[in-house]
Design a protein around this motif. Structure first.
Motif, mmCIF file in Angstrom:
data_model
loop_
_atom_site.group_PDB
_atom_site.id
_atom_site.type_symbol
_atom_site.label_atom_id
_atom_site.label_comp_id
_atom_site.label_asym_id
_atom_site.label_seq_id
_atom_site.Cartn_x
_atom_site.Cartn_y
_atom_site.Cartn_z
ATOM 1 N N GLY A 52 9.833 9.380 3.287
ATOM 2 C CA GLY A 52 9.583 8.976 1.904
ATOM 3 C C GLY A 52 10.273 7.684 1.564
ATOM 4 O O GLY A 52 10.998 7.106 2.369
ATOM 5 N N GLY A 53 10.031 7.249 0.345
ATOM 6 C CA GLY A 53 10.625 6.019 -0.161
ATOM 7 C C GLY A 53 11.922 6.295 -0.891
ATOM 8 O O GLY A 53 12.407 7.417 -0.934
ATOM 9 N N PRO A 54 12.477 5.252 -1.490
ATOM 10 C CA PRO A 54 13.743 5.413 -2.204
ATOM 11 C C PRO A 54 13.517 6.009 -3.585
ATOM 12 O O PRO A 54 12.430 5.932 -4.145
ATOM 13 C CB PRO A 54 14.231 3.966 -2.335
ATOM 14 C CG PRO A 54 12.974 3.173 -2.407
ATOM 15 C CD PRO A 54 11.994 3.881 -1.513
ATOM 16 N N GLY A 55 14.539 6.589 -4.117
ATOM 17 C CA GLY A 55 14.486 7.037 -5.502
ATOM 18 C C GLY A 55 14.727 5.845 -6.421
ATOM 19 O O GLY A 55 14.967 4.725 -5.963
ATOM 20 N N TYR A 98 0.862 -1.177 0.000
ATOM 21 C CA TYR A 98 0.000 0.000 0.000
ATOM 22 C C TYR A 98 0.901 1.230 0.000
ATOM 23 O O TYR A 98 1.641 1.471 0.955
ATOM 24 C CB TYR A 98 -0.919 -0.004 1.228
ATOM 25 C CG TYR A 98 -1.731 1.252 1.370
ATOM 26 C CD1 TYR A 98 -2.777 1.515 0.491
ATOM 27 C CD2 TYR A 98 -1.441 2.179 2.359
ATOM 28 C CE1 TYR A 98 -3.520 2.676 0.610
ATOM 29 C CE2 TYR A 98 -2.181 3.337 2.488
ATOM 30 C CZ TYR A 98 -3.217 3.581 1.602
ATOM 31 O OH TYR A 98 -3.950 4.735 1.714
ATOM 32 N N LYS A 99 0.855 1.989 -1.076
ATOM 33 C CA LYS A 99 1.704 3.172 -1.215
ATOM 34 C C LYS A 99 1.075 4.336 -0.453
ATOM 35 O O LYS A 99 -0.113 4.587 -0.567
ATOM 36 C CB LYS A 99 1.844 3.532 -2.693
ATOM 37 C CG LYS A 99 2.985 4.484 -2.977
ATOM 38 C CD LYS A 99 3.128 4.735 -4.451
ATOM 39 C CE LYS A 99 3.955 3.631 -5.042
ATOM 40 N NZ LYS A 99 4.336 3.877 -6.430
ATOM 41 N N GLN A 100 1.901 5.033 0.342
ATOM 42 C CA GLN A 100 1.393 6.161 1.121
ATOM 43 C C GLN A 100 2.386 7.310 1.129
ATOM 44 O O GLN A 100 3.564 7.124 0.882
ATOM 45 C CB GLN A 100 1.071 5.714 2.544
ATOM 46 C CG GLN A 100 2.196 5.023 3.271
ATOM 47 C CD GLN A 100 1.721 4.388 4.554
ATOM 48 O OE1 GLN A 100 0.709 4.772 5.104
ATOM 49 N NE2 GLN A 100 2.455 3.421 5.051
ATOM 50 N N ASN A 101 1.878 8.499 1.405
ATOM 51 C CA ASN A 101 2.696 9.705 1.473
ATOM 52 C C ASN A 101 2.975 10.051 2.923
ATOM 53 O O ASN A 101 2.194 9.736 3.818
ATOM 54 C CB ASN A 101 1.983 10.882 0.802
ATOM 55 C CG ASN A 101 1.890 10.723 -0.689
ATOM 56 O OD1 ASN A 101 2.857 10.344 -1.340
ATOM 57 N ND2 ASN A 101 0.720 10.988 -1.241
ATOM 58 N N SER A 131 7.430 14.404 -0.402
ATOM 59 C CA SER A 131 8.521 13.582 -0.925
ATOM 60 C C SER A 131 7.969 12.384 -1.683
ATOM 61 O O SER A 131 6.783 12.282 -1.927
ATOM 62 C CB SER A 131 9.417 13.129 0.229
ATOM 63 O OG SER A 131 8.672 12.296 1.093
ATOM 64 N N VAL A 132 8.869 11.471 -2.033
ATOM 65 C CA VAL A 132 8.510 10.258 -2.764
ATOM 66 C C VAL A 132 7.614 9.379 -1.882
ATOM 67 O O VAL A 132 7.937 9.139 -0.718
ATOM 68 C CB VAL A 132 9.791 9.479 -3.146
ATOM 69 C CG1 VAL A 132 9.456 8.179 -3.850
ATOM 70 C CG2 VAL A 132 10.705 10.332 -3.989
ATOM 71 N N PRO A 133 6.470 8.892 -2.392
ATOM 72 C CA PRO A 133 5.632 7.987 -1.589
ATOM 73 C C PRO A 133 6.408 6.722 -1.215
ATOM 74 O O PRO A 133 7.340 6.329 -1.912
ATOM 75 C CB PRO A 133 4.462 7.652 -2.519
ATOM 76 C CG PRO A 133 4.478 8.676 -3.576
ATOM 77 C CD PRO A 133 5.884 9.160 -3.693
ATOM 78 N N TYR A 134 6.011 6.085 -0.130
ATOM 79 C CA TYR A 134 6.695 4.874 0.317
ATOM 80 C C TYR A 134 5.670 3.780 0.589
ATOM 81 O O TYR A 134 4.479 4.026 0.731
ATOM 82 C CB TYR A 134 7.555 5.142 1.559
ATOM 83 C CG TYR A 134 6.778 5.545 2.780
ATOM 84 C CD1 TYR A 134 6.372 4.602 3.720
ATOM 85 C CD2 TYR A 134 6.451 6.877 3.018
ATOM 86 C CE1 TYR A 134 5.657 4.970 4.842
ATOM 87 C CE2 TYR A 134 5.743 7.250 4.134
ATOM 88 C CZ TYR A 134 5.346 6.292 5.044
ATOM 89 O OH TYR A 134 4.642 6.661 6.158
#
Length: 185
Positions: free
Chosen positions: A110-113, A20-23, A29-32
């Motif tokens: 946030g998540g990784p690039g 489940y992607k979340q902000n 930033s990048v969602p994680y």
């Protein structure tokens, strides 16, 4: 031609149904994905036998072919990182069960690039088998218009960790539908 030999190279990404992607609430930033441990990229190299089950007329109709085969599958695992604020410092943390306490002690920003974790790629070998039925409904023999419906089974030499605190699997079974179009020479 009733039989044909097909060579296959397939690269894909497999995701857990629990993702489940979340902000982050604290930054833009990048969602994680909370709980994700690894990206999983199966790379398959194999051979398939194609058998013509029913041919079509020259201009109209539907040709039905069956495909079966298999080969070698490599599981490319790229670790998943989270950007964490811990006190005044911001750091990237690998998200796995061994250091989940470090993750829980800070705030996820946030998540990784796209470029993070490629230097830590691990490979797990395996095998796969595939069976399918293809319906070619192209109007002329020069055009390819087809729908393929099939199943795939993959077995790896060790269990693949996708999500923290979820059971790791060694065998993956999936179904697929493919739409094909193009020209024959």
């Amino acid at each position: 031609v009733k039989k044909a030999l097909l060579y296959q190279l397939e690269i894909s990404e497999r995701k857990s149904n629990k993702e489940y992607k979340q902000n982050s609430y604290f930054s833009n930033s990048v969602p994680y994905i909370y709980g994700k441990e690894n990206y999983f990229y199966p790379v398959k190299l194999g051979v398939q036998q194609q058998i013509l089950l029913g041919n079509k007329a020259n201009k109209n109709g539907v040709a039905v072919t069956g495909n079966y085969g298999g080969g070698v599958s490599l599981a490319l695992l790229r670790p998943y990182y989270l950007q964490i604020q811990n006190g005044n410092s911001i750091q990237y943390v690998k998200y796995n069960s061994a250091d989940s306490a470090q993750f829980l002690s800070g705030y996820a920003l946030g998540g990784p690039g796209l470029g993070k974790g490629w230097n830590e790629l691990t490979v797990t070998p395996g095998l796969y088998a595939k069976a399918a039925v293809r319906f070619d409904y192209g109007k002329f023999n020069q055009m390819i218009s087809a729908i393929e419906v099939g199943v795939t089974g993959e077995f790896y030499s060790k269990k693949i960790p996708l999500m923290v605190y979820n059971p790791e699997k060694q065998f993956f079974f999936s179904g697929y539908v493919a739409i094909m179009f193009g020209k024959r020479k």
